[in-house]
Design a protein around this motif. Structure first.
Motif, mmCIF file in Angstrom:
data_model
loop_
_atom_site.group_PDB
_atom_site.id
_atom_site.type_symbol
_atom_site.label_atom_id
_atom_site.label_comp_id
_atom_site.label_asym_id
_atom_site.label_seq_id
_atom_site.Cartn_x
_atom_site.Cartn_y
_atom_site.Cartn_z
ATOM 1 N N ASP A 1 0.875 -1.170 0.000
ATOM 2 C CA ASP A 1 0.000 0.000 0.000
ATOM 3 C C ASP A 1 0.908 1.215 0.000
ATOM 4 O O ASP A 1 1.624 1.466 0.971
ATOM 5 N N GLN B 1 -4.906 6.226 -5.620
ATOM 6 C CA GLN B 1 -5.782 5.449 -4.745
ATOM 7 C C GLN B 1 -7.102 5.174 -5.477
ATOM 8 O O GLN B 1 -8.042 5.975 -5.408
ATOM 9 N N GLU C 1 -9.760 3.360 -5.060
ATOM 10 C CA GLU C 1 -11.044 3.336 -4.371
ATOM 11 C C GLU C 1 -11.586 4.751 -4.159
ATOM 12 O O GLU C 1 -12.804 4.938 -4.027
ATOM 13 N N SER D 1 -4.188 3.139 -0.703
ATOM 14 C CA SER D 1 -5.536 3.356 -0.169
ATOM 15 C C SER D 1 -5.747 4.731 0.431
ATOM 16 O O SER D 1 -6.880 5.206 0.481
ATOM 17 N N ALA E 1 -5.518 5.003 3.521
ATOM 18 C CA ALA E 1 -6.201 4.648 4.774
ATOM 19 C C ALA E 1 -5.826 5.653 5.866
ATOM 20 O O ALA E 1 -4.663 6.034 5.981
ATOM 21 N N ALA F 1 -9.747 5.335 2.697
ATOM 22 C CA ALA F 1 -10.300 4.121 2.103
ATOM 23 C C ALA F 1 -9.691 2.934 2.837
ATOM 24 O O ALA F 1 -8.654 3.067 3.496
ATOM 25 N N LEU G 1 -7.579 -0.192 4.068
ATOM 26 C CA LEU G 1 -6.250 -0.720 3.790
ATOM 27 C C LEU G 1 -6.427 -2.186 3.391
ATOM 28 O O LEU G 1 -6.217 -3.106 4.185
ATOM 29 N N ASP G 2 -6.849 -2.368 2.151
ATOM 30 C CA ASP G 2 -7.083 -3.697 1.592
ATOM 31 C C ASP G 2 -6.708 -3.627 0.117
ATOM 32 O O ASP G 2 -7.428 -3.033 -0.681
ATOM 33 N N THR H 1 -8.494 -2.137 -3.538
ATOM 34 C CA THR H 1 -7.794 -1.206 -4.423
ATOM 35 C C THR H 1 -7.709 -1.764 -5.838
ATOM 36 O O THR H 1 -7.995 -1.065 -6.824
#
Length: 495
Positions: free
Chosen positions: A61, A366, A368, A405, A407, A410, A412-413, A417
């Motif tokens: 990430d 990012q 998302e 992300s 994060a 959004a 943190l996955d 993404t």
């Protein structure tokens, strides 16, 4: 360690022999690996049969605020609020069910007011003597009540703060005991590993490097971390002699100095992203957004960091801000590896697309956010969204992409993404500007932290998935089952 029957993304089934954190050989399952000379008779590697599951480089990430992400689940979730009144109602329900301790501030996060039919007011959050402070979804705005203002010693007109004032208040309210934060960070790191994450670029706004040195010194080994630096920490980091890319001691090589973070503008949802065109319905000197620094100031800050060996990562969301960031990199001249980056690059003038590759500037994006912001972008950037979140155009222009992300903005996955980058869709909606979608191979390469694939001699940062990401649907990508994750040859999830 010997990973048997690993299926690579090119379809090959191989045994992966790992020694001292590196991939030594990739061999056919019928061919035994060549062991180190110090392996005695009857000794051999631990064997793990992955049974034909897919093995690929671990996922990175490229932009997180990890301390804030670790605290997010402890705050009231306002992401579903469709109005200021509904946000206040969510807070009211939380207070009724779980009253805060006296003298504390109830924290909420995630509201997005860009398209709300009503406006935030301090009166909506009046709950007697209970102090309430709410952080926007993009973290660029803070909405508080007057009880919080009194408790924090702030003036009565400070109930709605934007940009640096909001950042400063959020940092203040996020300040908790190191022991508690570190415990939550360990939990968040384990959750990230369960999604295949092997590394992060942490751009936490206060002393990220010092915080991670403390955690690694206490034995943390769950992730690789590139720890960013902000202007307020520049002198301390320089005094410690840490430069971008330097390995930090007592971390087994997992902690390195990260980039130097600078801002050019704000955000789309807060209508402070700096653009060439005015926002609809806004007037005054900031009708086109907010420039945080003049061109001269930004260049001076970037040069000061560069002289200390810290490479710039410049936040730019509006198209005018992106131009300013690129102009700054042009004035700095060629940078040493790994070069500089523009963080977000959400709206880009057509003439600026080829400049990323020409200047060797990475686009840290990012995907998302495009799903979160598609409606607000259509409203405030109407007629320009063909060049918003323009990942395909950037890649076709030769830019290097790094996916992340942001994060807690959004999740943190990395699979969320990847799905957003590939499908440009979520929740069953039609794809938004599908011409800007990435292919799955392109999105994976932008998520591997600069690694091209699983190869002999490479670092053993690996993820093992239950499904083939190259053939997975968008929903399967979002929910990708991860069987195991490995960092430097050590299991961080699954085994």
């Amino acid at each position: 360690m010997l990973l048997r029957n690993a299926r690579l993304l090119d379809g090959r089934i191989v045994d992966v022999f790992i020694d001292h954190g590196r991939i030594v050989t990739l061999s056919t399952p019928s061919t035994p690996p060549t062991l180190s000379s110090d392996v005695g008779p009857g000794e051999g590697p631990e064997e793990v049969d992955v049974e034909g599951r897919w093995v690929m480089p671990g996922l990175w990430d490229s932009h997180v605020h990890f301390g804030q992400w670790a605290q997010l689940s402890r705050r009231v979730d306002l992401s579903g609020a469709r109005s200021a009144a509904e946000a206040a109602s969510i807070v009211r329900e939380r207070l009724a069910a779980h009253p805060p301790e006296p003298g504390t501030v109830l924290l909420g996060q995630g509201f997005r007011d860009g398209l709300w039919p009503d406006q935030p007011t301090p009166e909506l959050l009046e709950f007697g003597d209970v102090a309430v402070a709410l952080v926007s979804g993009d973290v660029h705005c803070m909405w508080t009540n007057r009880a919080a203002l009194r408790a924090l010693g702030l003036p009565e007109d400070a109930w709605l703060l934007r940009e640096q004032e909001a950042f400063d208040l959020n940092v203040r309210l996020s300040s908790i005991a190191d022991e508690q934060l570190d415990a939550w960070v360990v939990e968040a790191a384990a959750a990230a590993a369960a999604r295949g994450v092997v590394g992060i670029v942490d751009l936490e706004m206060r002393d990220a490097l010092g915080s991670w040195r403390r955690r690694f010194g206490a034995g943390f080994r769950g992730l690789r971390v590139r720890a960013g630096v902000y202007p307020g920490d520049l002198d301390a980091v320089a005094a410690a002699g840490i430069r971008t890319g330097d390995v930090v001691e007592h971390s087994d090589g997992l902690l390195v100095g990260g980039p130097f973070k600078l801002f050019t503008d704000g955000s789309l949802n807060t209508r402070t992203a700096w653009c060439y065109d005015d926002y609809p319905g806004l007037g005054g000197p900031d009708a086109a957004g907010l420039a945080i620094h003049s061109a001269a100031e930004l260049l001076e800050l970037a040069r000061a960091a560069l002289e200390r060996g810290l490479l710039p990562a410049i936040h730019a969301i509006g198209d005018r801000a992106t131009t300013l960031a690129l102009d700054t990199f042009a004035a700095l001249g060629p940078l040493p590896a790994p070069g500089g980056s523009i963080e977000h690059a959400q709206l880009i003038a057509a003439a600026d697309l080829p400049r990323f590759a020409q200047l060797g500037v990475r686009a840290s994006v990012q995907p998302e956010h495009a799903m979160d912001d598609r409606d607000v972008a259509d409203h405030y950037w109407t007629g320009r969204t063909d060049r918003a979140f323009a990942y395909r155009a950037l890649l076709d222009a030769g830019a290097e992409l790094a996916l992340g992300s942001d994060a807690p903005v959004a999740p943190l996955d990395p699979w969320v993404t990847l799905a957003a980058a590939v499908t440009r869709s979520r929740d069953g909606r039609e794809p938004w500007h599908p011409e800007q979608a990435l292919t799955i191979p392109d999105a994976l390469r932008a998520s591997w932290g600069g690694v091209a694939g699983v190869a002999e001699g490479g670092i053993a940062d690996l993820v093992v998935s239950e499904l083939d990401p190259l053939t997975a649907s968008g929903e399967q990508l979002r929910e990708m089952p991860v069987w195991a994750t490995m960092v430097a040859g050590r299991w961080t999830h699954g085994r």
